[in-house]
Write an enzyme that holds these catalytic residues in place. Structure first.
Site, PDB file in Angstrom:
ATOM      1  N   ASN A   9       1.428  -4.462  -6.811  1.00  0.00           N
ATOM      2  CA  ASN A   9       0.885  -3.362  -6.236  1.00  0.00           C
ATOM      3  C   ASN A   9       0.464  -2.077  -7.162  1.00  0.00           C
ATOM      4  O   ASN A   9       1.540  -1.424  -7.305  1.00  0.00           O
ATOM      5  CB  ASN A   9       1.313  -2.684  -4.883  1.00  0.00           C
ATOM      6  CG  ASN A   9       0.752  -1.560  -4.214  1.00  0.00           C
ATOM      7  OD1 ASN A   9      -0.371  -1.307  -4.558  1.00  0.00           O
ATOM      8  ND2 ASN A   9       1.599  -1.156  -3.252  1.00  0.00           N
ATOM      9  N   TRP A  10      -0.851  -2.086  -7.750  1.00  0.00           N
ATOM     10  CA  TRP A  10      -0.580  -1.347  -8.902  1.00  0.00           C
ATOM     11  C   TRP A  10      -0.989   0.135  -8.314  1.00  0.00           C
ATOM     12  O   TRP A  10      -0.915   1.041  -8.949  1.00  0.00           O
ATOM     13  CB  TRP A  10      -1.923  -1.737  -9.608  1.00  0.00           C
ATOM     14  CG  TRP A  10      -1.958  -2.917 -10.474  1.00  0.00           C
ATOM     15  CD1 TRP A  10      -0.782  -3.663 -10.576  1.00  0.00           C
ATOM     16  CD2 TRP A  10      -2.832  -3.326 -11.439  1.00  0.00           C
ATOM     17  NE1 TRP A  10      -0.952  -4.563 -11.514  1.00  0.00           N
ATOM     18  CE2 TRP A  10      -2.363  -4.277 -11.921  1.00  0.00           C
ATOM     19  CE3 TRP A  10      -4.318  -2.901 -11.899  1.00  0.00           C
ATOM     20  CZ2 TRP A  10      -3.006  -5.132 -12.794  1.00  0.00           C
ATOM     21  CZ3 TRP A  10      -4.944  -3.903 -12.650  1.00  0.00           C
ATOM     22  CH2 TRP A  10      -4.326  -4.879 -13.336  1.00  0.00           C
ATOM     23  N   LYS A  11      -1.308   0.290  -6.962  1.00  0.00           N
ATOM     24  CA  LYS A  11      -1.395   1.639  -6.569  1.00  0.00           C
ATOM     25  C   LYS A  11      -2.693   2.393  -6.963  1.00  0.00           C
ATOM     26  O   LYS A  11      -3.349   1.813  -7.280  1.00  0.00           O
ATOM     27  CB  LYS A  11       0.005   2.522  -6.245  1.00  0.00           C
ATOM     28  CG  LYS A  11       1.281   1.554  -5.674  1.00  0.00           C
ATOM     29  CD  LYS A  11       2.407   2.431  -5.390  1.00  0.00           C
ATOM     30  CE  LYS A  11       3.412   1.550  -4.746  1.00  0.00           C
ATOM     31  NZ  LYS A  11       4.518   2.378  -4.291  1.00  0.00           N
ATOM     32  N   HIS A  86       1.224  -0.558   4.521  1.00  0.00           N
ATOM     33  CA  HIS A  86       2.002   0.144   3.315  1.00  0.00           C
ATOM     34  C   HIS A  86       2.619   1.547   3.827  1.00  0.00           C
ATOM     35  O   HIS A  86       1.742   2.295   4.399  1.00  0.00           O
ATOM     36  CB  HIS A  86       1.463   0.320   1.973  1.00  0.00           C
ATOM     37  CG  HIS A  86       2.342   0.225   0.886  1.00  0.00           C
ATOM     38  ND1 HIS A  86       3.013   1.721   0.731  1.00  0.00           N
ATOM     39  CD2 HIS A  86       3.030  -0.381  -0.037  1.00  0.00           C
ATOM     40  CE1 HIS A  86       3.772   1.564  -0.301  1.00  0.00           C
ATOM     41  NE2 HIS A  86       3.849   0.364  -0.715  1.00  0.00           N
ATOM     42  N   GLU A 155      10.053  -3.705   3.232  1.00  0.00           N
ATOM     43  CA  GLU A 155      10.140  -2.549   2.287  1.00  0.00           C
ATOM     44  C   GLU A 155      10.660  -1.422   2.842  1.00  0.00           C
ATOM     45  O   GLU A 155      10.094  -0.510   3.617  1.00  0.00           O
ATOM     46  CB  GLU A 155       8.684  -2.150   1.900  1.00  0.00           C
ATOM     47  CG  GLU A 155       7.890  -3.120   1.103  1.00  0.00           C
ATOM     48  CD  GLU A 155       6.849  -2.394   0.196  1.00  0.00           C
ATOM     49  OE1 GLU A 155       7.052  -2.663  -1.031  1.00  0.00           O
ATOM     50  OE2 GLU A 155       6.052  -1.713   0.671  1.00  0.00           O
ATOM     51  N   SER A 197      11.674  -0.878  -5.406  1.00  0.00           N
ATOM     52  CA  SER A 197      12.345  -0.719  -6.562  1.00  0.00           C
ATOM     53  C   SER A 197      12.838  -2.029  -7.327  1.00  0.00           C
ATOM     54  O   SER A 197      13.833  -2.064  -7.888  1.00  0.00           O
ATOM     55  CB  SER A 197      13.493   0.269  -6.602  1.00  0.00           C
ATOM     56  OG  SER A 197      13.114   1.498  -6.346  1.00  0.00           O
ATOM     57  N   GLY A 218       5.906  -2.761  -7.413  1.00  0.00           N
ATOM     58  CA  GLY A 218       4.931  -1.394  -7.584  1.00  0.00           C
ATOM     59  C   GLY A 218       5.051  -0.998  -9.034  1.00  0.00           C
ATOM     60  O   GLY A 218       4.391  -1.535  -9.916  1.00  0.00           O
ATOM     61  N   GLY A 219       6.047  -0.243  -9.494  1.00  0.00           N
ATOM     62  CA  GLY A 219       6.000   0.460 -10.671  1.00  0.00           C
ATOM     63  C   GLY A 219       6.381  -0.734 -11.759  1.00  0.00           C
ATOM     64  O   GLY A 219       5.587  -0.760 -12.729  1.00  0.00           O
TER      65      GLY A 219
HETATM   66  P1  PGA Z   1       7.998   0.038  -6.113  1.00  0.00           P
HETATM   67  O1  PGA Z   1       6.794  -0.018  -5.114  1.00  0.00           O
HETATM   68  O2  PGA Z   1       8.119  -1.080  -6.745  1.00  0.00           O
HETATM   69  O3  PGA Z   1       7.549   0.932  -7.179  1.00  0.00           O
HETATM   70  O4  PGA Z   1       9.234   0.737  -5.491  1.00  0.00           O
HETATM   71  C1  PGA Z   1       6.880  -0.716  -4.360  1.00  0.00           C
HETATM   72  C2  PGA Z   1       5.703  -0.882  -3.036  1.00  0.00           C
HETATM   73  O5  PGA Z   1       5.703   0.449  -2.894  1.00  0.00           O
HETATM   74  O6  PGA Z   1       5.187  -1.778  -2.508  1.00  0.00           O
END
Ligand code: PGA
Length: 233
Positions: A9-11, A86, A155, A197, A218-219
């Site tokens: 998920n590149w957001k 999300h 999540e 995370s 995500g990150g």
């Molecule tokens: P994160 O994001 O890995 O940066 O915590 C995960 C997400 O929000 O799907």
């Protein structure tokens, strides 16, 4: 061990198409696990990768809905997955009923919904309090839906990073496994994945749990080297 599903998920990243294409181009095409890249919607038609997903969608396929993207449009682009519910969307107004409408709309177009649940949990909550939150969300989010066609992403919201998954604490793998068992037993979800995370140091711990079918990242999905390591675990 069967292939796990790793979703990126590149957001709202990156800020140029060129950088998005560069990032996609640096992700291995021969990973051990199944990989789905979810870039920002505006780049979807111009990213070349075998499995693509959207980060959200609307519930109607067409009509007077300014600014929305529909499952029918995603389908037309060959998009196979769509994240819905999300916590960052719930935070700005998506209700459980809206999430349910999105899940149904995706399935009507044969797009696999990646349904995120876990909103409202805090680090202090015990497993029973978390399952109460999950039950309340899933009772509505999966109403009228064949759950075996849905990927549920657990999540814990307190564990979602602000971009750097090395600076935030992820949930414990055994807690995530317990929640995956709960979601599978009580709601018959097709797959359950863990997100929040995830990084190179903790990914294996989640992936080796028998009931966790993959990861929503995500990150770390923006860090090509680390992401390539994770998709090959
Ligand atoms: P994160 O994001 O890995 O940066 O915590 C995960 C997400 O929000 O799907």
């Amino acid at each position: 061990m069967s292939k796990k599903l790793i979703i990126a998920n590149w957001k709202l990243n990156p800020t140029t198409l060129k950088d998005a294409q560069k990032l996609a181009g640096s992700i291995s095409l021969k990973a051990k696990n199944k990989v789905v890249l979810c870039p920002p919607t505006i780049y979807l038609s111009q990213i070349d990768y075998p499995n693509l997903g959207a980060q959200d969608c609307f519930w109607a396929d067409k009509g007077s809905h300014t600014g929305q993207t529909s499952p029918a449009q995603l389908k037309d682009l060959g998009i196979k997955y769509c994240i819905v519910g999300h916590s960052e969307k719930r935070e700005v107004g998506d209700t459980d009923e809206m999430v349910n409408a999105k899940v149904r709309a995706c399935l009507a177009q044969k797009i696999i919904p990646v349904l995120c649940v876990g909103f409202g949990t805090t680090v202090e909550q015990d497993d029973l309090e978390v399952t109460d939150v999950l039950r309340a969300q899933l009772n509505i989010n999966l109403k009228g839906v064949d759950p075996s066609k849905v990927v549920v992403a657990y999540e814990p919201v307190w564990a979602i990073s602000k971009g750097n998954p090395y600076q935030t604490r992820a949930a414990d793998a055994d807690h995530a496994e317990k929640m995956a068992i709960f979601i599978k037993t009580k709601f018959k979800a097709g797959k359950v994945i863990y997100g929040a995370s995830v990084n190179v140091n903790n990914a294996k711990g989640f992936l080796s749990q028998p009931n966790i079918d993959g990861l929503l990242t995500g990150g770390v999905s923006l860090m090509a080297k680390d992401f390539n390591t994770i998709i090959n675990l």
